[in-house]
Design a protein around this motif. Structure first.
Motif, PDB file in Angstrom:
ATOM      1  N   MET A   1      -3.851   0.457  -1.388  1.00  0.00           N
ATOM      2  CA  MET A   1      -3.570   0.821  -2.776  1.00  0.00           C
ATOM      3  C   MET A   1      -3.258  -0.412  -3.616  1.00  0.00           C
ATOM      4  SD  MET A   1      -0.519   3.224  -4.271  1.00  0.00           S
ATOM      5  CE  MET A   1      -0.049   3.081  -6.004  1.00  0.00           C
ATOM      6  N   GLY A   2      -2.585  -1.402  -3.021  1.00  0.00           N
ATOM      7  CA  GLY A   2      -2.305  -2.635  -3.743  1.00  0.00           C
ATOM      8  C   GLY A   2      -3.576  -3.336  -4.187  1.00  0.00           C
ATOM      9  N   GLY A   3      -4.664  -3.149  -3.425  1.00  0.00           N
ATOM     10  CA  GLY A   3      -5.956  -3.676  -3.834  1.00  0.00           C
ATOM     11  C   GLY A   3      -6.479  -2.988  -5.081  1.00  0.00           C
ATOM     12  N   TYR A   4      -6.227  -1.688  -5.201  1.00  0.00           N
ATOM     13  CA  TYR A   4      -6.654  -0.965  -6.404  1.00  0.00           C
ATOM     14  C   TYR A   4      -5.908  -1.507  -7.631  1.00  0.00           C
ATOM     15  CZ  TYR A   4      -7.853   2.467  -2.732  1.00  0.00           C
ATOM     16  OH  TYR A   4      -8.320   3.092  -1.591  1.00  0.00           O
ATOM     17  N   VAL A   5      -4.623  -1.807  -7.439  1.00  0.00           N
ATOM     18  CA  VAL A   5      -3.845  -2.397  -8.540  1.00  0.00           C
ATOM     19  C   VAL A   5      -4.365  -3.799  -8.856  1.00  0.00           C
ATOM     20  CG1 VAL A   5      -1.543  -3.046  -9.343  1.00  0.00           C
ATOM     21  CG2 VAL A   5      -1.818  -1.034  -7.876  1.00  0.00           C
ATOM     22  N   ALA A   6      -4.731  -4.553  -7.817  1.00  0.00           N
ATOM     23  CA  ALA A   6      -5.290  -5.890  -8.033  1.00  0.00           C
ATOM     24  C   ALA A   6      -6.565  -5.818  -8.870  1.00  0.00           C
ATOM     25  CB  ALA A   6      -5.558  -6.573  -6.691  1.00  0.00           C
ATOM     26  N   PHE A   7      -7.427  -4.846  -8.585  1.00  0.00           N
ATOM     27  CA  PHE A   7      -8.634  -4.689  -9.395  1.00  0.00           C
ATOM     28  C   PHE A   7      -8.270  -4.411 -10.861  1.00  0.00           C
ATOM     29  CE2 PHE A   7     -10.840  -3.138  -5.328  1.00  0.00           C
ATOM     30  CZ  PHE A   7     -11.446  -4.370  -5.106  1.00  0.00           C
ATOM     31  N   ALA A   8      -7.271  -3.571 -11.081  1.00  0.00           N
ATOM     32  CA  ALA A   8      -6.833  -3.286 -12.452  1.00  0.00           C
ATOM     33  C   ALA A   8      -6.325  -4.548 -13.133  1.00  0.00           C
ATOM     34  CB  ALA A   8      -5.755  -2.199 -12.447  1.00  0.00           C
ATOM     35  N   LEU A   9      -5.599  -5.374 -12.398  1.00  0.00           N
ATOM     36  CA  LEU A   9      -5.101  -6.637 -12.958  1.00  0.00           C
ATOM     37  C   LEU A   9      -6.251  -7.569 -13.328  1.00  0.00           C
ATOM     38  CD1 LEU A   9      -2.071  -7.146 -10.577  1.00  0.00           C
ATOM     39  CD2 LEU A   9      -1.930  -7.100 -13.078  1.00  0.00           C
ATOM     40  N   LEU A  10      -7.286  -7.609 -12.510  1.00  0.00           N
ATOM     41  CA  LEU A  10      -8.429  -8.475 -12.807  1.00  0.00           C
ATOM     42  C   LEU A  10      -9.234  -7.957 -13.997  1.00  0.00           C
ATOM     43  CD1 LEU A  10      -9.617  -9.339  -9.204  1.00  0.00           C
ATOM     44  CD2 LEU A  10      -8.438 -10.840 -10.802  1.00  0.00           C
TER      45      LEU A  10
ATOM     46  N   GLY B   1       0.800  -1.212   0.000  1.00  0.00           N
ATOM     47  CA  GLY B   1       0.000   0.000   0.000  1.00  0.00           C
ATOM     48  C   GLY B   1       0.836   1.266   0.000  1.00  0.00           C
ATOM     49  N   PHE B   2       0.161   2.387   0.175  1.00  0.00           N
ATOM     50  CA  PHE B   2       0.743   3.726   0.197  1.00  0.00           C
ATOM     51  C   PHE B   2       0.859   4.184   1.643  1.00  0.00           C
ATOM     52  CE2 PHE B   2       0.048   8.264   0.604  1.00  0.00           C
ATOM     53  CZ  PHE B   2       0.793   8.834  -0.408  1.00  0.00           C
ATOM     54  N   PRO B   3       1.953   4.773   2.063  1.00  0.00           N
ATOM     55  CA  PRO B   3       3.214   5.051   1.362  1.00  0.00           C
ATOM     56  C   PRO B   3       4.299   4.061   1.796  1.00  0.00           C
ATOM     57  CG  PRO B   3       3.012   6.492   3.259  1.00  0.00           C
ATOM     58  CD  PRO B   3       1.890   5.477   3.345  1.00  0.00           C
ATOM     59  N   LEU B   4       4.126   2.804   1.435  1.00  0.00           N
ATOM     60  CA  LEU B   4       4.964   1.709   1.908  1.00  0.00           C
ATOM     61  C   LEU B   4       5.672   1.041   0.737  1.00  0.00           C
ATOM     62  CD1 LEU B   4       2.222   0.371   4.323  1.00  0.00           C
ATOM     63  CD2 LEU B   4       4.363   1.451   5.058  1.00  0.00           C
ATOM     64  N   ASP B   5       6.316  -0.090   1.029  1.00  0.00           N
ATOM     65  CA  ASP B   5       6.931  -0.893  -0.029  1.00  0.00           C
ATOM     66  C   ASP B   5       6.827  -2.362   0.362  1.00  0.00           C
ATOM     67  OD1 ASP B   5       8.965  -1.331   1.835  1.00  0.00           O
ATOM     68  OD2 ASP B   5      10.404  -0.002   0.864  1.00  0.00           O
TER      69      ASP B   5
ATOM     70  N   ALA C   1       5.393  14.203   4.728  1.00  0.00           N
ATOM     71  CA  ALA C   1       3.990  14.615   4.654  1.00  0.00           C
ATOM     72  C   ALA C   1       3.081  13.397   4.657  1.00  0.00           C
ATOM     73  CB  ALA C   1       3.753  15.457   3.398  1.00  0.00           C
ATOM     74  N   ALA C   2       3.435  12.391   3.874  1.00  0.00           N
ATOM     75  CA  ALA C   2       2.628  11.169   3.846  1.00  0.00           C
ATOM     76  C   ALA C   2       2.781  10.387   5.140  1.00  0.00           C
ATOM     77  CB  ALA C   2       3.029  10.307   2.644  1.00  0.00           C
ATOM     78  N   ARG C   3       3.986  10.325   5.649  1.00  0.00           N
ATOM     79  CA  ARG C   3       4.225   9.611   6.907  1.00  0.00           C
ATOM     80  C   ARG C   3       3.391  10.199   8.037  1.00  0.00           C
ATOM     81  NH1 ARG C   3       9.712  11.128   9.088  1.00  0.00           N
ATOM     82  NH2 ARG C   3       8.460  12.934   9.689  1.00  0.00           N
ATOM     83  N   ASP C   4       3.423  11.512   8.177  1.00  0.00           N
ATOM     84  CA  ASP C   4       2.722  12.153   9.290  1.00  0.00           C
ATOM     85  C   ASP C   4       1.205  12.024   9.155  1.00  0.00           C
ATOM     86  OD1 ASP C   4       5.214  12.843  10.161  1.00  0.00           O
ATOM     87  OD2 ASP C   4       5.099  14.937   9.532  1.00  0.00           O
ATOM     88  N   ALA C   5       0.709  12.000   7.918  1.00  0.00           N
ATOM     89  CA  ALA C   5      -0.729  11.874   7.707  1.00  0.00           C
ATOM     90  C   ALA C   5      -1.213  10.439   7.903  1.00  0.00           C
ATOM     91  CB  ALA C   5      -1.094  12.348   6.302  1.00  0.00           C
TER      92      ALA C   5
END
Length: 264
Positions: free
Chosen positions: A93-102, A26-30, A144-148
């Protein structure tokens, strides 16, 4: 390991042997968010955890990117690694990519894990928030992403009891390339709606929510699971948004039991 995909550098962790399981962060991870799942699965499965383009150790895009382009990267990765079919998992966010893959290549996937994610496109307010995040990332960098995000990822109890986890997450999120996160924010803001896709999903599907997740609440995820034929739904107690890291034992037990029942 690191592999070249269509001239771009895509960092990929590839551990274990057996049927392929691809897990998208997901966001903002790896890919590091999946370490507990890698450890749990690698004895029996080939676990592949890429860094999406612009995050982790993968190259930052030079032009705008979409969920469909993230998905294209994964399909090219599969081709390069000679993976004809895999179980697919996506967190947030990885789920959103999974939907695109499907949408693009449903025949390439034997099973689906949807963790702490949702099918709806962003409404105007959510889209505005992501645009504001993109501006903040340019002004303040990855902090900014980390703090949010950090206060939303874990329950207050976990944050108090596991300071090492909080510190590790803070370090990972703070190390992300800011411009890569800008691309991800915009890609999420303008992603297509996936609600109509749900009834077309024909592979075994496991939906896992965090009982206290403010981003993808259990009621939203249960409704999503109900729309997917034959999907199973579980809400993990004591988990907020980052269920795979916050409650890894419960998460892994559900995932292992699910994968054992996948025959394709």
């Amino acid at each position: 390991m690191s592999r070249h995909i269509i001239g771009k550098e895509l960092y990929i962790e590839d551990k274990g042997q057996g049927k392929a399981v691809i897990l998208l962060h997901g966001f903002p991870l790896d890919h590091r968010m999946w370490q507990s799942q890698i450890d749990a699965l690698a004895a029996n499965y080939r676990v592949i955890t890429p860094d999406l383009r612009g995050m982790g150790q993968s190259d930052v895009p030079t032009t705008n990117i979409s969920m469909e382009q993230y998905a294209d990267d994964i399909l090219l990765m599969m081709d390069k690694m000679d993976i004809q079919k895999a179980a697919l998992g996506g967190f947030s966010m990885g789920g959103y990519v999974a939907f695109a893959l499907l949408r693009k290549a449903p025949e390439r996937f034997s099973a689906l894990l949807l963790a702490n994610t949702r099918p709806e496109a962003d409404g105007p307010e959510a889209r505005k928030n992501r645009m504001n995040m993109a501006v903040s990332l340019y002004d303040k960098g990855a902090a900014a992403a980390r703090d949010a995000m950090l206060p939303k990822l874990l329950t207050e109890q976990t944050a108090k009891e596991q300071p090492a986890l909080v510190e590790s997450l803070s370090e990972v999120m703070g190390s992300m390339p800011a411009e890569g996160l800008v691309h991800a924010s915009l890609a999420m803001a303008f992603r297509p709606d996936s609600v109509e896709l749900l009834s077309l999903i024909s592979v075994p599907t496991l939906v896992i929510a965090g009982e206290k997740d403010p981003i993808a609440p259990p009621d939203v995820m249960r409704k999503m699971a109900d729309a997917i034929p034959g999907a199973s739904f579980h809400a993990i107690p004591g988990a907020s948004h980052l269920a795979p890291m916050e409650q890894p034992e419960a998460f892994n037990a559900l995932l292992l039991d699910f994968l054992k029942g996948v025959t394709a």
